[in-house]
Write an enzyme that holds these catalytic residues in place. Structure first.
Site, PDB file in Angstrom:
ATOM      1  N   SER A   1       0.839  -1.198   0.000  1.00  0.00           N
ATOM      2  CA  SER A   1       0.000   0.000   0.000  1.00  0.00           C
ATOM      3  C   SER A   1       0.871   1.244   0.000  1.00  0.00           C
ATOM      4  O   SER A   1       1.621   1.473  -0.949  1.00  0.00           O
ATOM      5  CB  SER A   1      -0.986  -0.036   1.163  1.00  0.00           C
ATOM      6  OG  SER A   1      -1.987   0.948   1.004  1.00  0.00           O
TER       7      SER A   1
ATOM      8  N   HIS B   1      -8.745   0.570  -0.531  1.00  0.00           N
ATOM      9  CA  HIS B   1      -8.592  -0.346  -1.664  1.00  0.00           C
ATOM     10  C   HIS B   1      -9.935  -0.930  -2.104  1.00  0.00           C
ATOM     11  O   HIS B   1     -10.049  -2.122  -2.402  1.00  0.00           O
ATOM     12  CB  HIS B   1      -7.586  -1.456  -1.330  1.00  0.00           C
ATOM     13  CG  HIS B   1      -6.244  -0.924  -0.900  1.00  0.00           C
ATOM     14  ND1 HIS B   1      -5.426  -0.236  -1.758  1.00  0.00           N
ATOM     15  CD2 HIS B   1      -5.620  -0.938   0.306  1.00  0.00           C
ATOM     16  CE1 HIS B   1      -4.330   0.135  -1.105  1.00  0.00           C
ATOM     17  NE2 HIS B   1      -4.431  -0.275   0.149  1.00  0.00           N
TER      18      HIS B   1
END
Length: 297
Positions: A78, A187
């Site tokens: 991430s 996400h």
């Protein structure tokens, strides 16, 4: 986090000063003093974690010099993908930390716009996790967001859907499900406003070809050219992170030794689930850097 490296190494202090100047955030105070409730906010923790990681890398360079471990690949989970791209020379420090400060603010705003969250589901295959997401979604947004390691997949979506997933996970064969303490559904499609808001700033960054292959979260494959980076980082905001697949690619390439650079040992824990025999060295502060220096003397 990062205070012992800041106190011990001028190179680490320089990174903190540059990152604070670029973002306008009091990163030294936030990282060293908190309060934890403020530091944990995604608009703060994203640039803060990056800054600590970059400071540790700078400290390693100061101490090790030419003995710095030679890497064949770089990767980050991430926001860590920005750290990997920065270290590999794909963008400068100021560009990376400013993007992450903006990314954090936009993701915080998107999270506040729709009550949402994330649920870690244990013991399911990707197929079963997707089935659970479709069933528990009930017409709301609920998707697989993180493929972390065998038996650990994170679902992301609207808060009621997350609750249903947590309650029914065992019906699909899960050994357990735990709601995560996060601001929102990262996400997932609920983050699309954040991706849209980030696009203009992302397009203004002059990305370069990384000096070593960097694995993209959304494809679990190396970037091939600089032009791929901005679109992939934008897609990463709303698409799943394929960390397990990324690490499996590196293992297939023959990588045996890994270094986790940052304020925690989360990735080392995931690697133990992916491949128990992989050697992982965690660099989280002054002591670890000095120990590494002794080992490579």
């Amino acid at each position: 986090m990062g205070k012992d490296a800041f106190d011990a190494f001028p190179a680490a202090r320089e990174v903190f000063h540059r990152a604070s100047a670029a973002t306008g955030l009091p990163l030294e105070r936030l990282c060293f003093e908190g309060p934890e409730t403020e530091l944990a906010r995604t608009d703060i923790c994203q640039p803060a974690i990056f800054t600590v990681s970059a400071a540790l890398l700078a400290a390693m360079g100061e101490v090790l010099g030419g003995r710095f471990p030679v890497a064949d690949f770089a990767a980050g989970l991430s926001l860590g993908e920005y750290s990997a791209l920065y270290w590999a020379g794909a963008m400068d420090l100021e560009s990376a930390v400013k993007l992450l400060a903006l990314r954090g603010r936009l993701m915080q705003q998107a999270a506040e716009a729709t009550p949402s969250g994330m649920v870690s589901v244990l013991g399911l295959t990707e197929q079963k996790a997707c089935e659970l997401a479709r069933s528990a979604g009930g017409g709301q947004v609920l998707v697989c967001a993180n493929f972390n390691c065998p038996g650990q997949i994170v679902l992301s979506g609207q808060i009621d859907a997350c609750g249903r997933a947590e309650a029914t996970a065992k019906d699909f064969g899960a050994s357990g499900a735990v709601a995560l303490k996060v601001a929102g559904a990262f996400h997932s499609p609920l983050m699309q406003p954040a991706a849209d808001g980030l696009e203009t700033a992302m397009r203004q960054v002059a990305f370069a070809i990384p000096r070593v292959p960097v694995i993209a979260n959304i494809t679990a494959k190396p970037y091939r050219q600089a032009e791929e980076i901005a679109p992939a980082l934008l897609s990463q905001v709303v698409c799943p992170v394929r960390w397990q697949q990324s690490m499996e690619l590196l293992l297939a390439e023959g990588v045996e030794r890994f270094y986790e650079i940052g304020p925690s040992r989360v990735l080392a824990g995931l690697m133990r689930r992916i491949h128990r025999k992989a050697e992982v060295t965690c660099i989280g502060g002054r002591e670890a850097i000095e120990k590494l220096a002794e080992a490579v003397t």
